[in-house]
Design a protein around this motif. Structure first.
Motif, PDB file in Angstrom:
ATOM      1  N   GLU A 147       0.838  -1.192   0.000  1.00 51.76           N
ATOM      2  CA  GLU A 147       0.000   0.000   0.000  1.00 51.76           C
ATOM      3  C   GLU A 147       0.877   1.248   0.000  1.00 51.76           C
ATOM      4  OE1 GLU A 147      -2.375  -1.003   3.566  1.00 51.76           O
ATOM      5  OE2 GLU A 147      -4.108  -0.832   2.206  1.00 51.76           O
ATOM      6  N   ILE A 148       0.325   2.350  -0.523  1.00 50.72           N
ATOM      7  CA  ILE A 148       1.075   3.585  -0.685  1.00 50.72           C
ATOM      8  C   ILE A 148       0.475   4.673   0.214  1.00 50.72           C
ATOM      9  CG2 ILE A 148       1.681   5.420  -2.306  1.00 50.72           C
ATOM     10  CD1 ILE A 148       3.218   2.781  -2.682  1.00 50.72           C
ATOM     11  N   LEU A 149       1.364   5.365   0.940  1.00 49.51           N
ATOM     12  CA  LEU A 149       0.938   6.442   1.830  1.00 49.51           C
ATOM     13  C   LEU A 149       0.910   7.792   1.130  1.00 49.51           C
ATOM     14  CD1 LEU A 149       3.037   5.457   4.969  1.00 49.51           C
ATOM     15  CD2 LEU A 149       0.554   5.296   4.742  1.00 49.51           C
ATOM     16  N   ARG A 150       1.850   7.997   0.231  1.00 47.98           N
ATOM     17  CA  ARG A 150       2.002   9.308  -0.406  1.00 47.98           C
ATOM     18  C   ARG A 150       2.593   9.132  -1.786  1.00 47.98           C
ATOM     19  NH1 ARG A 150       6.760  11.761  -0.748  1.00 47.98           N
ATOM     20  NH2 ARG A 150       7.559  10.423   0.927  1.00 47.98           N
ATOM     21  N   VAL A 151       2.129   9.965  -2.709  1.00 43.65           N
ATOM     22  CA  VAL A 151       2.726  10.069  -4.034  1.00 43.65           C
ATOM     23  C   VAL A 151       3.237  11.499  -4.182  1.00 43.65           C
ATOM     24  CG1 VAL A 151       2.267  10.116  -6.512  1.00 43.65           C
ATOM     25  CG2 VAL A 151       1.333   8.272  -5.096  1.00 43.65           C
ATOM     26  N   SER A 152       4.439  11.641  -4.717  1.00 41.51           N
ATOM     27  CA  SER A 152       4.995  12.978  -4.959  1.00 41.51           C
ATOM     28  C   SER A 152       5.368  13.112  -6.426  1.00 41.51           C
ATOM     29  CB  SER A 152       6.226  13.217  -4.086  1.00 41.51           C
ATOM     30  OG  SER A 152       5.866  13.270  -2.718  1.00 41.51           O
ATOM     31  N   ALA A 153       5.091  14.278  -6.978  1.00 41.60           N
ATOM     32  CA  ALA A 153       5.454  14.574  -8.364  1.00 41.60           C
ATOM     33  C   ALA A 153       6.590  15.571  -8.377  1.00 41.60           C
ATOM     34  CB  ALA A 153       4.262  15.137  -9.121  1.00 41.60           C
ATOM     35  N   LEU A 159       5.032  18.431  -5.910  1.00 45.00           N
ATOM     36  CA  LEU A 159       3.638  18.355  -5.473  1.00 45.00           C
ATOM     37  C   LEU A 159       3.460  17.061  -4.694  1.00 45.00           C
ATOM     38  CD1 LEU A 159       1.548  19.438  -8.608  1.00 45.00           C
ATOM     39  CD2 LEU A 159       1.622  20.614  -6.410  1.00 45.00           C
ATOM     40  N   ASP A 160       2.754  17.137  -3.573  1.00 45.88           N
ATOM     41  CA  ASP A 160       2.474  15.956  -2.758  1.00 45.88           C
ATOM     42  C   ASP A 160       1.002  15.588  -2.852  1.00 45.88           C
ATOM     43  OD1 ASP A 160       5.100  15.653  -1.704  1.00 45.88           O
ATOM     44  OD2 ASP A 160       4.710  17.256  -0.268  1.00 45.88           O
ATOM     45  N   PHE A 161       0.729  14.286  -2.915  1.00 44.14           N
ATOM     46  CA  PHE A 161      -0.632  13.762  -3.000  1.00 44.14           C
ATOM     47  C   PHE A 161      -0.818  12.720  -1.895  1.00 44.14           C
ATOM     48  CE2 PHE A 161       0.950  14.891  -7.150  1.00 44.14           C
ATOM     49  CZ  PHE A 161      -0.095  15.510  -7.807  1.00 44.14           C
ATOM     50  N   SER A 162      -1.910  12.835  -1.143  1.00 46.65           N
ATOM     51  CA  SER A 162      -2.232  11.828  -0.131  1.00 46.65           C
ATOM     52  C   SER A 162      -3.689  11.998   0.255  1.00 46.65           C
ATOM     53  CB  SER A 162      -1.336  11.977   1.110  1.00 46.65           C
ATOM     54  OG  SER A 162      -1.694  13.130   1.846  1.00 46.65           O
ATOM     55  N   VAL A 163      -4.183  11.088   1.084  1.00 41.48           N
ATOM     56  CA  VAL A 163      -5.540  11.251   1.618  1.00 41.48           C
ATOM     57  C   VAL A 163      -5.481  11.834   3.022  1.00 41.48           C
ATOM     58  CG1 VAL A 163      -6.630   9.492   0.192  1.00 41.48           C
ATOM     59  CG2 VAL A 163      -5.557   8.819   2.342  1.00 41.48           C
ATOM     60  N   ALA A 164      -4.282  12.190   3.455  1.00 39.50           N
ATOM     61  CA  ALA A 164      -4.091  12.833   4.751  1.00 39.50           C
ATOM     62  C   ALA A 164      -3.528  14.228   4.521  1.00 39.50           C
ATOM     63  CB  ALA A 164      -3.149  11.997   5.619  1.00 39.50           C
ATOM     64  N   ASP A 165      -3.288  14.947   5.602  1.00 43.20           N
ATOM     65  CA  ASP A 165      -2.498  16.168   5.562  1.00 43.20           C
ATOM     66  C   ASP A 165      -1.833  16.328   6.922  1.00 43.20           C
ATOM     67  OD1 ASP A 165      -4.394  17.324   7.317  1.00 43.20           O
ATOM     68  OD2 ASP A 165      -5.487  18.263   5.680  1.00 43.20           O
ATOM     69  N   LYS A 166      -1.001  17.339   7.047  1.00 40.81           N
ATOM     70  CA  LYS A 166      -0.242  17.488   8.287  1.00 40.81           C
ATOM     71  C   LYS A 166      -1.144  17.812   9.475  1.00 40.81           C
ATOM     72  CE  LYS A 166       4.183  18.668   6.163  1.00 40.81           C
ATOM     73  NZ  LYS A 166       5.345  19.579   6.150  1.00 40.81           N
ATOM     74  N   PRO A 218      -7.512  19.943 -10.299  1.00 41.08           N
ATOM     75  CA  PRO A 218      -8.895  19.751 -10.745  1.00 41.08           C
ATOM     76  C   PRO A 218      -9.273  18.286 -10.949  1.00 41.08           C
ATOM     77  CG  PRO A 218      -7.867  21.540 -11.958  1.00 41.08           C
ATOM     78  CD  PRO A 218      -6.779  20.859 -11.202  1.00 41.08           C
ATOM     79  N   LYS A 219      -8.280  17.433 -11.267  1.00 44.06           N
ATOM     80  CA  LYS A 219      -8.562  16.010 -11.473  1.00 44.06           C
ATOM     81  C   LYS A 219      -8.675  15.258 -10.160  1.00 44.06           C
ATOM     82  CE  LYS A 219      -5.475  15.905 -15.525  1.00 44.06           C
ATOM     83  NZ  LYS A 219      -4.295  15.208 -16.097  1.00 44.06           N
ATOM     84  N   TRP A 220      -7.838  15.619  -9.188  1.00 41.44           N
ATOM     85  CA  TRP A 220      -7.661  14.755  -8.024  1.00 41.44           C
ATOM     86  C   TRP A 220      -8.314  15.250  -6.744  1.00 41.44           C
ATOM     87  CZ3 TRP A 220      -6.522  10.018  -8.980  1.00 41.44           C
ATOM     88  CH2 TRP A 220      -5.887   9.726 -10.197  1.00 41.44           C
ATOM     89  N   ALA A 221      -8.421  16.542  -6.546  1.00 33.33           N
ATOM     90  CA  ALA A 221      -9.074  17.044  -5.338  1.00 33.33           C
ATOM     91  C   ALA A 221     -10.528  16.585  -5.230  1.00 33.33           C
ATOM     92  CB  ALA A 221      -8.977  18.570  -5.277  1.00 33.33           C
ATOM     93  N   PRO A 222     -11.310  16.578  -6.330  1.00 28.86           N
ATOM     94  CA  PRO A 222     -12.692  16.092  -6.217  1.00 28.86           C
ATOM     95  C   PRO A 222     -12.785  14.612  -5.850  1.00 28.86           C
ATOM     96  CG  PRO A 222     -12.420  17.437  -8.190  1.00 28.86           C
ATOM     97  CD  PRO A 222     -11.045  17.160  -7.662  1.00 28.86           C
ATOM     98  N   ARG A 223     -11.695  13.874  -6.005  1.00 23.25           N
ATOM     99  CA  ARG A 223     -11.694  12.452  -5.670  1.00 23.25           C
ATOM    100  C   ARG A 223     -11.159  12.195  -4.269  1.00 23.25           C
ATOM    101  NH1 ARG A 223      -9.368   9.228 -10.845  1.00 23.25           N
ATOM    102  NH2 ARG A 223      -9.641   7.535  -9.342  1.00 23.25           N
ATOM    103  N   GLY A 224     -11.030  13.261  -3.475  1.00 17.30           N
ATOM    104  CA  GLY A 224     -10.607  13.091  -2.090  1.00 17.30           C
ATOM    105  C   GLY A 224      -9.109  12.991  -1.899  1.00 17.30           C
ATOM    106  N   ILE A 225      -8.344  13.353  -2.928  1.00 20.72           N
ATOM    107  CA  ILE A 225      -6.885  13.325  -2.827  1.00 20.72           C
ATOM    108  C   ILE A 225      -6.394  14.744  -2.534  1.00 20.72           C
ATOM    109  CG2 ILE A 225      -4.718  12.806  -3.990  1.00 20.72           C
ATOM    110  CD1 ILE A 225      -6.442  10.335  -3.484  1.00 20.72           C
ATOM    111  N   ASN A 226      -5.674  14.908  -1.424  1.00 21.64           N
ATOM    112  CA  ASN A 226      -5.110  16.213  -1.107  1.00 21.64           C
ATOM    113  C   ASN A 226      -3.914  16.488  -2.011  1.00 21.64           C
ATOM    114  OD1 ASN A 226      -6.859  16.862   1.055  1.00 21.64           O
ATOM    115  ND2 ASN A 226      -5.707  15.521   2.415  1.00 21.64           N
TER     116      ASN A 226
END
Length: 264
Positions: A145-151, A183-190, A166-174
């Motif tokens: 499983e993946i905790l975070r994706v970074s671009a 850029l950092d992507f996760s379903v959590a934040d600090k 616009p693609k990912w925030a509506p899908r619950g990805i921060n």
């Protein structure tokens, strides 16, 4: 009364361009812990990366890692919040389809997976070539499983934010800008990571001081009772935290240490 200090690392505790924490900063953190103040390094970095910076002091801290997706207390996970795997695979493909982007996925097992193209020019980002990266051919081949994706964005995280948000925030990805090219992507934040730590330690958020310098620190800063934005932050961020701009984090840590000494 401040009982917990949460701080971003890169650009905050660790000056940009440096690879080791200043000795004075580490000493102040150790003194604060000795005085009974909880210290939480709060970063997009993994626990292993934080351990390399803090050394043995790591085990006396309460690290909040992977942009708040996991946190650690006494060597045990306080919480772990992986991303939906289908979204991870699709997101990684989306990033590497961009002509000037590469991706790193951070696994729950502590592994890192990099995906990049063979660009014409030499790649300036050393983390993409780190020996810690595990080889894999496609996002679907990642075995955990993946905790975070970074671009990593050669045109800058701010420039690419409108492409991905616009693609990912509506899908619950921060989606949050971290370091200038990332850029950092996760379903959590600090803020979530900080809240889980405070719940575990029974510390009110009003008794938390937090330090940060970029967009991915905003949720944490807005949650903490005493937020401090570093003076290197962008002007639009400084406008929100006017009156709470920190020019010298060590000086502020010394103030908290003095206050802790008065109450012990």
């Amino acid at each position: 009364m401040i009982k917990l200090i949460a701080s971003d690392i890169d650009g905050t505790l660790l000056p940009l361009g440096q690879r080791t924490l200043p000795a004075e900063t580490l000493h102040l953190i150790e003194q604060l812990i000795d005085a009974g103040v909880v210290f939480s390094p709060c970063s997009g970095r993994q626990l292993a990366s934080i351990r390399k910076l803090f050394g043995p002091l790591t085990d006396r801290c309460v690290p909040i890692c992977d942009c708040g997706a996991d946190s650690w207390l006494n060597g045990k996970a306080v919480h772990t919040l992986p991303m939906p795997r289908e979204a991870v695979n699709e997101l990684l493909h989306d990033i590497i389809a961009q002509p000037r982007c590469a991706a790193i996925a951070s696994g729950v097992n502590g592994a890192l997976y990099a995906f990049k193209k063979d660009w014409d020019n030499a790649e300036p980002e050393p983390s993409l070539h780190s020996p810690d990266m595990l080889p894999t051919h496609a996002p679907e081949d990642i075995p955990c499983e993946i905790l975070r994706v970074s671009a990593f964005c050669r045109d800058g995280g701010i420039a690419m934010d409108p492409v991905f948000r616009p693609k990912w925030a509506p899908r619950g990805i921060n989606v949050a800008v971290g370091a200038p090219a990332w850029l950092d992507f996760s379903v959590a934040d600090k803020a979530l990571g900080l809240s889980r730590v405070c719940e575990a330690l029974h510390i009110p958020l009003s008794e938390v001081a937090a330090f940060g310098d970029s967009y991915n620190d905003l949720p944490m800063l807005r949650t903490a009772g005493e937020p401090w934005l570093m003076s290197i932050a962008r002007p639009e961020l400084q406008a929100e935290f006017a009156g709470h701009i920190c020019t010298d984090i060590n000086a502020q840590l010394r103030r908290y240490l003095a206050a802790a000494g008065q109450r012990t």
